[in-house]
Design an enzyme around this catalytic site. Structure first.
Site, short mmCIF file in Angstrom:
data_model
loop_
_atom_site.label_atom_id
_atom_site.label_comp_id
_atom_site.label_asym_id
_atom_site.label_seq_id
_atom_site.Cartn_x
_atom_site.Cartn_y
_atom_site.Cartn_z
N ASP A 29 168.42 83.84 93.71
CA ASP A 29 169.43 84.58 94.50
C ASP A 29 170.36 83.72 95.36
O ASP A 29 170.66 84.10 96.51
CB ASP A 29 168.73 85.62 95.38
CG ASP A 29 167.95 86.64 94.58
OD1 ASP A 29 167.94 86.57 93.35
OD2 ASP A 29 167.32 87.52 95.21
N LYS A 134 168.08 91.14 88.73
CA LYS A 134 166.88 91.86 89.16
C LYS A 134 167.23 92.92 90.20
O LYS A 134 168.02 92.66 91.11
CB LYS A 134 165.84 90.87 89.71
CG LYS A 134 166.28 90.07 90.94
CD LYS A 134 165.22 89.03 91.29
CE LYS A 134 165.52 88.26 92.54
NZ LYS A 134 165.52 89.01 93.79
N LYS A 137 163.07 92.61 94.86
CA LYS A 137 162.92 91.31 95.52
C LYS A 137 162.24 90.31 94.59
O LYS A 137 162.63 89.15 94.54
CB LYS A 137 162.12 91.46 96.83
CG LYS A 137 162.70 92.48 97.82
CD LYS A 137 164.15 92.19 98.16
CE LYS A 137 164.69 93.19 99.18
NZ LYS A 137 166.19 93.12 99.26
N THR A 163 165.68 84.50 100.02
CA THR A 163 165.19 83.89 101.24
C THR A 163 163.69 83.60 101.10
O THR A 163 162.99 84.26 100.34
CB THR A 163 165.40 84.78 102.47
OG1 THR A 163 164.66 86.01 102.31
CG2 THR A 163 166.86 85.14 102.66
N CYS A 167 162.64 87.18 98.80
CA CYS A 167 162.66 87.08 97.33
C CYS A 167 161.89 85.89 96.79
O CYS A 167 161.31 85.97 95.70
CB CYS A 167 164.11 87.12 96.84
SG CYS A 167 164.85 88.73 97.14
N GLN A 207 144.79 78.49 102.24
CA GLN A 207 143.57 78.80 101.49
C GLN A 207 143.49 78.05 100.16
O GLN A 207 143.21 78.64 99.11
CB GLN A 207 143.48 80.31 101.24
CG GLN A 207 143.44 81.14 102.52
CD GLN A 207 143.26 82.61 102.21
OE1 GLN A 207 142.20 83.01 101.72
NE2 GLN A 207 144.27 83.41 102.52
N1 TIU Z 1 167.15 87.42 97.94
C1 TIU Z 1 166.59 87.99 99.00
O1 TIU Z 1 165.73 87.42 99.65
N2 TIU Z 1 167.07 89.23 99.37
C2 TIU Z 1 167.03 89.72 100.63
O2 TIU Z 1 167.40 90.86 100.87
N3 TIU Z 1 166.59 88.87 101.59
C3 TIU Z 1 166.57 89.07 102.93
O3 TIU Z 1 166.04 88.21 103.62
N4 TIU Z 1 167.14 90.14 103.44
#
Ligand code: TIU
Length: 225
Positions: A29, A134, A137, A163, A167, A207
């Site tokens: 993403d 996709k 997430k 992020t 995702c 872990q």
């Molecule tokens: N790609 C991804 O992480 N989508 C999100 O919406 N991330 C957020 O942190 N909002």
């Protein structure tokens, strides 16, 4: 370096061993709406510089992967223009005035085909690199990613992108349950929130590597060259 030999990268909780030919670089993403100033992410009040620091290290890793002729895949989070794959719960989540599908700063927000939905020019896919659209997430939910990885004989993944806690984490967990080893280079993943960056990475390697391994792109480049 022979791409069929097993390499060992310094990582946490212990060294990550991989064979380059069966290890794909999966970039999550890296879309304009999440990373560019003036995009949807910034419109929601997020600090995009926290994500933009991942561009350079991703560029270097991507260049190395391409140079060796290794597998690269990209994902994009988004929906069909008719929003048929957008769950009503996701549409209304956040109670924002502007939500997914509405006109945003770079076209309709998170809608396939719109400028903001596309991948940033710095990391733009080239011919032969799969682009996975996709709706969720995780990159495995409602996509053909698993089939593509199986068809190409991929067993391990280097997962980068944004992020970290959303995702990237969801995808690493999904991949782990499907039998893939995942290595996450910490400088190639980003969060709008520094505390989530730290904890998102800790959760993966805790872990004994419950979901995977964490390392740094320089350590991967060092064994590739
Ligand atoms: N790609 C991804 O992480 N989508 C999100 O919406 N991330 C957020 O942190 N909002």
């Amino acid at each position: 370096m022979n791409t069929h030999e097993t390499l060992s990268v310094e990582a946490e909780p212990y060294a990550f061993e991989f064979t380059p030919t069966t290890c794909a670089l999966l970039i999550i993403d890296m879309q304009r709406d999440f990373l560019e100033p003036g995009g949807f992410g910034e419109m929601l009040g997020n600090d995009v510089s926290q994500l933009r620091r991942t561009i350079e290290p991703n560029k270097k890793l991507l260049a190395a992967w391409r140079e060796k002729g290794l597998q690269v895949m990209h994902t994009r989070e988004g929906h069909r223009p008719d929003l048929g794959c957008l769950p009503p719960a996701k549409k209304i989540r956040g109670r924002s005035k502007t939500t997914i599908g509405d006109p945003g700063p770079m076209g309709r927000i998170l809608v396939r085909g719109e400028a903001g939905h596309d991948i940033i020019p710095e990391l733009y896919p080239v011919f032969g690199e799969a682009v996975i659209d996709k709706p969720g997430k995780g990159a495995f939910f409602a996509t053909d990613l698993h089939a593509i990885l199986q068809n190409r004989g991929i067993k391990q993944l280097i997962v980068t992108g944004v992020t970290t806690e959303v995702c990237v984490n969801t995808t690493v967990r999904e991949a782990n349950d499907r039998g893939y080893d995942c290595l996450v280079p910490e400088d190639c993943v980003g969060s709008y929130f520094p505390e989530f960056q730290e904890m998102g990475l800790k959760m993966i390697k805790a872990q004994g590597g419950i979901f995977g391994w964490v390392s740094h792109s320089e350590k991967i480049l060092a064994v590739l060259n």
